[in-house]
Design an enzyme around this catalytic site. Structure first.
Site, mmCIF file in Angstrom:
data_model
loop_
_atom_site.group_PDB
_atom_site.id
_atom_site.type_symbol
_atom_site.label_atom_id
_atom_site.label_comp_id
_atom_site.label_asym_id
_atom_site.label_seq_id
_atom_site.Cartn_x
_atom_site.Cartn_y
_atom_site.Cartn_z
ATOM 1 C CG HIS A 101 -0.201 0.098 2.530
ATOM 2 N ND1 HIS A 101 0.490 -0.962 3.069
ATOM 3 C CD2 HIS A 101 -0.044 1.128 3.411
ATOM 4 C CE1 HIS A 101 1.028 -0.610 4.231
ATOM 5 N NE2 HIS A 101 0.732 0.665 4.451
ATOM 6 C CG ASP A 103 1.654 5.233 4.747
ATOM 7 O OD1 ASP A 103 1.287 4.054 4.904
ATOM 8 O OD2 ASP A 103 2.744 5.675 5.180
ATOM 9 C CG HIS A 261 5.103 1.092 2.973
ATOM 10 N ND1 HIS A 261 4.514 2.238 2.508
ATOM 11 C CD2 HIS A 261 4.564 0.861 4.203
ATOM 12 C CE1 HIS A 261 3.657 2.703 3.399
ATOM 13 N NE2 HIS A 261 3.656 1.878 4.439
ATOM 14 N NE ARG A 276 1.843 6.482 8.990
ATOM 15 C CZ ARG A 276 0.697 5.981 8.515
ATOM 16 N NH1 ARG A 276 0.687 4.826 7.885
ATOM 17 N NH2 ARG A 276 -0.450 6.619 8.721
#
Length: 305
Positions: A101, A103, A261, A276
């Site tokens: 995906h 983000d 990623h 994150r």
């Protein structure tokens, strides 16, 4: 290959298509402007850059460094930051979203950059893989480029999350996983994005796909899935990826406008936690200059345009 950025900073290329390790820098909010500019240059070139030995950072230090690269968003459009409004814990207690995906593509204002810091690592496994979506587009045959240039897709946060998390524990899905999943889906978002976006800084064309895609506009379900798999498989070819095995003190920074990623769930029942921070991006624009459109949900609280 090693590129010299300044007297102390060096960049070591990790693969032909994507990835570099940056050495000789202590991350924080006090980096000189020239070093920040050179790190950003490496990021735009290599799409994801890695920093070792940054164990001095906590959430505040990570946020101070991230602010040098852009404006932080809230932790997530639907999931609240636990200890900090701008920090999203990527915690295996909430499940293992081991799928490809980019983000937060289910909103119109897709984050520009993500900054991820290792907090607690399993004794083995738990690596993350990145793919270069600009290189994937560049390597497409001209006929597939022409097709992709004209297609649009609907992205949503109401995808089959259960299909992407670890639910092998006794009794089925863990309570913490189910609670997190409900929070993730607490507000519905759907956005129509071009399959090919133009990068606002480099001008590169990049494929915009990943597991938040619900369907490709104008195609049947079967056709949509076939086209999605055809192009998604181009993105995730091994030659177009780099795999990073995390160590204590590691930080990864990636260009969310030109990558996908995948967090590899190969660490059994061990605990894995990373923090994150995402930085605000603009609304993607197609090769014809048409901007993405929000269908459902207003992400104004998540980040300003």
């Amino acid at each position: 290959m090693t590129a010299q950025l300044s007297e102390t900073i060096t960049v070591h290329k990790l693969g032909a298509a994507v990835g570099a390790r940056v050495d000789g820098v202590r991350l924080g909010g006090d980096l000189p402007a020239a070093d920040v500019a050179r790190i950003r240059e490496a990021l735009l070139t290599h799409k994801v850059v890695f920093f070792r030995d940054q164990g001095h950072l906590d959430d505040d230090g990570q946020l101070a460094f991230a602010r040098l690269l852009g404006e932080p968003t809230l932790a997530h459009p639907t999931v609240k930051g636990r200890e900090h409004a701008n920090v999203l814990p990527i915690d295996s207690d909430h499940g293992k979203a081991n799928s490809w995906h980019t983000d937060v593509t289910f909103v119109d204002r897709v984050p520009a950059i993500s900054v991820l810091r290792a907090v607690e690592l399993p004794p083995y496994g738990g690596s993350t893989v990145w793919a270069n979506t600009a290189r994937a587009y560049q390597d497409l045959p001209p006929a597939l480029q022409a097709l992709a240039d004209r297609l649009w897709a609907v992205h949503t946060n109401l995808y089959d999350y259960a299909g992407h998390v670890d639910s092998t524990r006794i009794g089925g899905v863990d309570v913490k996983e189910e609670t997190y999943r409900e929070e993730f889906r607490s507000s519905r978002y759907e956005t129509e994005h071009p399959l090919v976006r133009v990068h606002p800084e480099t001008g590169e064309r990049a494929l915009l796909l990943g597991h938040f895609v619900k369907r490709i506009v104008g195609l049947s379900g079967e056709e949509s899935n076939a086209v999605f798999q055809l192009l998604q498989n181009r993105i995730t070819r091994l030659e177009n990826t780099v795999r990073w095995q995390w160590a204590d003190g590691d930080v990864a920074v990636w260009d969310n406008r030109a990558t996908q990623h995948y967090g590899v769930a190969d660490y059994d029942d061990a605990h894995r936690r990373l923090h994150r921070i995402t930085l605000a991006g603009d609304v993607p624009v197609s090769v014809e200059g048409v901007a993405s459109t929000a269908i459902t949900g207003d992400a104004g609280h998540f980040s300003a345009l």
